[in-house]
Enzyme design. Structure first.
Site, PDB file in Angstrom:
ATOM      1  N   SER A 144      62.475  21.289  50.243  1.00  0.00           N
ATOM      2  CA  SER A 144      62.896  20.104  50.990  1.00  0.00           C
ATOM      3  C   SER A 144      63.641  20.518  52.243  1.00  0.00           C
ATOM      4  O   SER A 144      64.204  21.614  52.321  1.00  0.00           O
ATOM      5  CB  SER A 144      63.816  19.238  50.128  1.00  0.00           C
ATOM      6  OG  SER A 144      65.094  19.842  50.006  1.00  0.00           O
ATOM      7  N   ASP A 145      63.649  19.625  53.226  1.00  0.00           N
ATOM      8  CA  ASP A 145      64.653  19.752  54.273  1.00  0.00           C
ATOM      9  C   ASP A 145      66.002  19.485  53.615  1.00  0.00           C
ATOM     10  O   ASP A 145      66.090  18.899  52.533  1.00  0.00           O
ATOM     11  CB  ASP A 145      64.382  18.763  55.402  1.00  0.00           C
ATOM     12  CG  ASP A 145      65.017  19.200  56.714  1.00  0.00           C
ATOM     13  OD1 ASP A 145      65.931  20.052  56.674  1.00  0.00           O
ATOM     14  OD2 ASP A 145      64.619  18.695  57.776  1.00  0.00           O
ATOM     15  N   TYR A 146      67.054  19.914  54.269  1.00  0.00           N
ATOM     16  CA  TYR A 146      68.368  19.902  53.636  1.00  0.00           C
ATOM     17  C   TYR A 146      68.872  18.474  53.443  1.00  0.00           C
ATOM     18  O   TYR A 146      69.012  17.732  54.408  1.00  0.00           O
ATOM     19  CB  TYR A 146      69.333  20.741  54.456  1.00  0.00           C
ATOM     20  CG  TYR A 146      69.150  22.230  54.178  1.00  0.00           C
ATOM     21  CD1 TYR A 146      70.232  23.045  53.898  1.00  0.00           C
ATOM     22  CD2 TYR A 146      67.890  22.809  54.157  1.00  0.00           C
ATOM     23  CE1 TYR A 146      70.076  24.392  53.615  1.00  0.00           C
ATOM     24  CE2 TYR A 146      67.714  24.158  53.878  1.00  0.00           C
ATOM     25  CZ  TYR A 146      68.807  24.945  53.606  1.00  0.00           C
ATOM     26  OH  TYR A 146      68.638  26.267  53.308  1.00  0.00           O
TER      27      TYR A 146
END
Length: 848
Positions: free
Chosen positions: A221-223
């Protein structure tokens, strides 16, 4: 590592533990079965390492739009290799780059992070970058999958895009890079795509990425970009970042208990994590080692080459460039001249090992030829007051920097009151550290065992101005607090501070104050006091807050322009360095318009009137409006240039490097001309959705369809650099078989007196398609180096992809039988050679 054997040794709780990160920059370890914690770091233009705050310095390479404009595949590969070496020095196994999202609008906050508006150029440069990284054992992380093309409402906005546009424009650079370079990791986007968040979008992750493209790498995932437990795991999201987990952990156990997930679902995700760990082990990159910087002559030379090769010559009507030896006096003017604008803002930004500003680069080059340089700012362009990094010293010590002190409880009764007795003693701090900067993002680098996230902070330093006069100071931070100078309150943000845009809109607005009569060289005690309680309570991320202190000597805007005019009048040549900076172009927000900041346009117009021998250098990551462009004979586009931006510019100005870059983005006349105008940003959203109304007509495809002349077209470079080139002898096969593979051959001759490099671009047109298609589409390019008078043959291999389009009626790719035009061009607006090729049979395919 034997993946299946290791998996069999793990119990369910250990497997679930692996599904999310350990803090910001590491994965979880399972020491019992010899699974180490692998380390990640932000990219894409440098390896920051594991700290936002007080990190180990790193090389900053030019912004990706500049690297894309180089059209130089070999340069991209070399930069990937150099980034890998820096990652190894920091014990980093995974670099979070490259970015290949499509810049729909010049206003996109992260537009500078992508290589191009064109999917073929975007994907091809990304492929070389990835190959350079992974050849040395460092995993690339191609991102953000997919349609993450604006920052406005970026966590929730739905990018509503047609299947055809999704395939031909937005997925295509990912598809090219996955086929050609096989990145070991991929990062999902924050946004929704056609209503479903990318991190849980089964069509994107499972159907297209895993099954259709047979992608074998890890998906992270993106953060903070995971919004579900069962859905994200079922769709194929392997790793939630950062840790500690929000959507996994106990939630996975509960989903298994309820029958929504099975242990085999967890096993499938864990296998991919173990595969990435296996790559890390095989790489030889050490685990858990102190971070180091790299600074060698070879690396500096590559940084300098990259900076120069990313500069595009847009105009040179009077042949002012390259500068002749007769130029003896040079006026350097502009807000971007004295400070090196190395990159845009957000996760791309880092602490550079060193920087060379345009002024420094020009002064060094001028000294070599006996020319004299004088400088004046001319106009300000800052959104926030410039950082005070170069003006601070440790209090009572003659060393650069400042000290931060931390308390878990108030160190005095009136610590945060505007009328606080600043000379009153404070209790002993719980922990302290030093820093060299005045912009501190306290996401890490603090001793969590000593300091609570909700805490009291004192930042203390000595401010030493380099000019006498009245100085304006500005400060913002996370929480409430006050700024003092020489024990006098100058900024009060302890009473109902207004929220600003920084840090997800949780930091205060920048508040400014003027202090009169400061003297150059005098040391002034500067102290900032903060309580982070309000900020930390609202922050989506665990942190200790943030702070930023800026300042500048006050000057009258019109008087500064007049000073610039006088300097330009009395100089042989004026170099006017203008543009944007990381305050205007950054992750987290989109630009409001294409305008240059504040009085910049007034400055440019005035200097152009004062001296016709003015070289305008626009320093930005994406296009800006240039209302004065018709009056300028000489214009350079310098994308954010990294460490060596100043020397790279000087090399172009004096002709040590013959400019060869060509625009990877169309520069529009005005924002209203852009293909997505009215369907971008806050004003374009409808109930949380952005309609991608332009469909496949992104960038130059739209301008050509509408017969609308841009300011500067895609692929453009004025007069092909300081050299001139001649194209001839185009050869293509008259007909193609059902395989669709063919070669295009032609010749290029350097008709000038100096060595030069030319980017030849191959476009394909399909005039008889059963579905509407762009007038032409870039399908290949080749950069060739030629000595004066030299001729070289160029061969570019193409295949069915060059001929095909996505048919959303049949949900497949189609190259229809019939005649196609092959166009050889020096830019999208300058076709040199044409030929026809006929495909004998229609080709239909899916997958890579």
């Amino acid at each position: 590592m034997d993946i299946e054997q290791t998996l069999a040794q793990l119990d369910l709780s250990q497997k679930i533990k692996l599904l999310s990160g350990l803090g910001w920059w590491q994965t979880e370890a399972i020491p019992e079965v010899n699974i180490p914690s692998i380390k990640l770091s932000d990219g894409p233009n440098g390896v920051r390492g594991q700290k936002f705050f007080n990190g180990v310095p790193a090389s900053c390479f030019p912004a990706s739009t500049g690297l894309g404009s180089s059209f130089d595949v070999e340069l991209a590969r070399k930069i990937g290799e150099a980034l890998a070496e820096e990652a190894i020095a920091k014990g980093c196994h995974v670099l979070l780059g490259p970015t290949v999202n499509t810049p729909r609008s010049p206003l996109g906050g992260r537009g500078f992070e992508s290589f191009s508006e064109d999917p073929a150029l975007n994907g091809t440069i990304a492929s070389a970058y990835i190959q350079g990284l992974q050849t040395k054992g460092v995993s690339a992380t191609i991102k953000h999958f997919v349609a993450n093309d604006q920052e406005t409402q970026r966590f929730s906005i739905s990018s509503d895009v047609s299947e055809r546009a999704l395939r031909e424009i937005y997925l295509k650079p990912f598809q090219i890079a996955i086929r050609e370079a096989k990145p070991w990791a991929l990062m999902t986007a924050y946004n929704r795509v056609n209503g479903i968040h990318a991190s849980e979008n089964s069509k994107l992750l499972k159907d297209i990425l895993r099954e259709e493209w047979c992608y074998e790498g890890l998906i992270m995932s993106d953060y903070t970009g995971v919004y579900s437990t069962t859905e994200s795991l079922k769709a194929g999201l392997d790793l939630e970042m950062p840790g500690p987990t929000v959507m996994r952990g106990k939630a996975v156990e509960r989903a298994i208990m309820g029958g929504k997930l099975s242990p085999s679902d967890v096993d499938t995700r864990v296998r991919k994590i173990l595969e990435l760990v296996k790559h890390a082990q095989a790489s030889g990159i050490p685990f858990n080692v102190p971070e180091k910087s790299i600074d060698t002559p070879q690396l500096r030379q590559l940084l300098r080459q990259a900076a120069a090769d990313a500069i595009v010559l847009l105009k040179n009507n009077n042949n002012i460039l390259p500068l002749s030896k007769n130029v003896k006096t040079i006026a350097v003017i502009g807000p971007n001249a004295k400070l090196a604008q190395t990159s845009g803002g957000g996760s791309a930004r880092l602490l550079s090992t060193y920087t060379v500003s345009p002024l420094e680069g020009i002064m060094t080059a001028a000294a070599e030829v006996g020319a004299k340089v004088k400088y004046t700012i001319g106009a300000a362009s800052h959104r926030y007051l410039p950082l005070l990094d170069t003006y601070i010293k440790q209090f009572n010590r003659n060393t650069p920097g400042a000290t931060l002190e931390f308390w878990n409880d108030a160190p005095s009764r009136d610590f945060l009151l505007p009328e606080a007795n600043i000379e009153a003693p404070l209790s002993k701090c719980k922990w302290s550290t030093e820093t060299l900067g005045t912009n501190c993002l306290l996401l890490d680098g603090i001793d969590a065992a000593q300091v609570n996230h909700i805490c009291f902070i004192r930042y203390i330093t000595a401010f030493v101005p380099d000019e006498s006069g009245d100085w304006e100071f500005g400060v913002y931070f996370g929480g409430k607090g006050n700024l003092f100078l020489d024990k006098k309150l100058i900024v009060d943000l302890s009473t109902n501070p207004e929220p600003g845009e920084e840090f997800f809109g949780l930091a205060t607005q920048e508040k400014r104050a003027v202090v009169t009569g400061l003297k150059a060289g005098t040391s002034y005690e500067m102290e900032l006091r903060i309580n982070t309680a309000d900020f930390v309570a609202k922050s989506p991320l665990p942190c200790w807050g943030c702070l930023r202190i800026g300042g500048v000597r006050q000057f009258d805007g019109q008087a500064a322009i007049q000073d610039a005019v006088e300097l330009a009048k009395n100089s042989d040549v004026a170099v006017l360095v203008i543009g944007l900076n990381h305050d205007w172009e950054s992750e987290g927000f989109d630009r409001a318009n294409m305008n240059l900041p504040l009085l910049t346009n007034d400055l440019v117009s005035a200097v152009l009137r004062a001296n016709p021998h003015t070289i305008v250098v626009n320093n930005s990551g994406t296009p800006v409006a240039m209302p004065w462009v018709d009056d300028a004979s000489t214009v350079l586009q310098q994308f954010y240039g990294g460490n060596e931006c100043g020397n790279g510019l000087a090399d172009i100005l004096w002709g040590k490097v013959n400019p060869s870059a060509k625009l990877s983005l169309t520069f529009p006349q005005r924002i209203e001309d852009t293909p997505c105008y009215g369907a971008f940003g806050a004003s374009g959203q409808e109930h949380g959705k952005i309609q991608y109304n332009e469909g496949i007509y992104v960038g130059y495809r739209s301008y050509e369809l509408r017969k609308l002349a841009p300011l500067f077209p895609f692929g453009f470079g004025y007069g092909q650099s300081y050299s001139t080139f001649e194209y001839s002898d185009l050869q293509v096969p008259s007909s193609l078989s059902a395989v669709g593979t063919f070669s295009v051959t032609f010749k290029i001759r350097n008709t000038s007196a100096i060595f030069g490099r030319e980017v030849a671009q191959i476009y394909i047109a399909d005039p008889d398609s059963s579905l509407p298609r762009p007038m032409q589409e870039l399908k290949g390019f080749h950069k060739v180096s030629l000595e004066s008078g030299e001729t070289k043959p160029v061969t570019v291999s193409l295949n069915r992809e060059a001929l095909g389009f996505y048919d959303d009626r049949q949900m497949c790719w189609v190259a229809e039988k019939g005649a196609f035009e092959v166009l050889i061009a020096s830019s999208s607006a300058d076709v040199k050679l044409k030929a026809r090729v006929t495909l004998e049979e229609t080709i239909v395919w899916t997958g890579l």
